[in-house]
Design a protein around this motif. Structure first.
Motif, mmCIF file in Angstrom:
data_model
loop_
_atom_site.group_PDB
_atom_site.id
_atom_site.type_symbol
_atom_site.label_atom_id
_atom_site.label_comp_id
_atom_site.label_asym_id
_atom_site.label_seq_id
_atom_site.Cartn_x
_atom_site.Cartn_y
_atom_site.Cartn_z
ATOM 1 N N ILE A 1 -2.154 -59.480 -7.983
ATOM 2 C CA ILE A 1 -1.285 -59.553 -9.152
ATOM 3 C C ILE A 1 -1.301 -60.930 -9.807
ATOM 4 N N GLY A 2 -1.292 -62.001 -9.030
ATOM 5 C CA GLY A 2 -1.307 -63.343 -9.601
ATOM 6 C C GLY A 2 -2.545 -63.595 -10.444
ATOM 7 N N GLN A 3 -3.697 -63.180 -9.937
ATOM 8 C CA GLN A 3 -4.942 -63.353 -10.693
ATOM 9 C C GLN A 3 -4.949 -62.465 -11.936
ATOM 10 N N LEU A 4 -4.416 -61.258 -11.820
ATOM 11 C CA LEU A 4 -4.328 -60.390 -12.996
ATOM 12 C C LEU A 4 -3.485 -61.045 -14.090
ATOM 13 N N LEU A 5 -2.286 -61.511 -13.718
ATOM 14 C CA LEU A 5 -1.370 -62.090 -14.700
ATOM 15 C C LEU A 5 -1.915 -63.378 -15.315
#
Length: 177
Positions: A12-16
């Protein structure tokens, strides 16, 4: 419950972070030639993305953007010289200053929101309107769950300069469900 990320997606962190990077780059590129946003560079999106409708203290802007106070101060000073921002006394603490949007700042926000609508429409075409809307609603639901007061701090800019900012009543949800 598995603690690993499915192979078909990034954590999720990389997506955001990467979606934000791509979004800001596209917003900056589309805004470069638009009247009403002269002099605004990609770094200034840190300010415009964090400032609240009724003003924000410099320390809060820096914290929200994950920047040092001196770096945020440089951005605010520049935008103040361009006429997009002004500093006003904080009515809750006369010793403190709030960074506030000027009429030109509100026009820049309206221009930015118009550009954002086109970016959203283009991104919706890429994955389909329904999945895109479901993605946005899911992110809004998660944000509302994690920080229920946050959405109230961002309001619709006034239609015309000097028109009062429309604030929702405390506790009001802004999307009908």
């Amino acid at each position: 419950m598995s603690s690993t990320v499915p192979a078909e997606r990034l954590p999720i962190g990389q997506l955001l972070v990467n979606l934000l990077r791509l979004f800001r780059a596209e917003l900056a590129a589309r805004g470069e030639t638009r009247p009403g946003v002269e002099g605004i560079r990609p770094a200034h999106l840190q300010v415009f993305g964090s400032i609240k409708a009724d003003g924000t203290r410099l320390t809060e802007l820096a914290s929200a953007a994950g920047m040092s106070l001196s770096a945020m101060s440089e951005l605010v000073d520049y935008l103040e010289r361009l006429g997009y921002l002004e500093r006003r006394s904080d009515p809750l603490d006369g010793r403190a200053k709030l960074v506030c949007l000027t009429d030109s700042g509100w026009r820049a926000i309206r221009t930015g929101r118009a550009i954002i609508k086109t970016i959203e429409a283009d991104w919706a075409k890429r994955i389909g309107p329904e999945p895109f809307e479901a993605l946005c609603r899911s992110m809004q639901d998660l944000l509302d769950e994690l920080d229920p007061r946050l959405r109230q701090q961002y309001t619709t800019p006034p239609e015309q300069p000097n028109e009062p900012v429309r604030q929702p009543p405390p506790g009001t949800r802004l999307d009908p469900r």
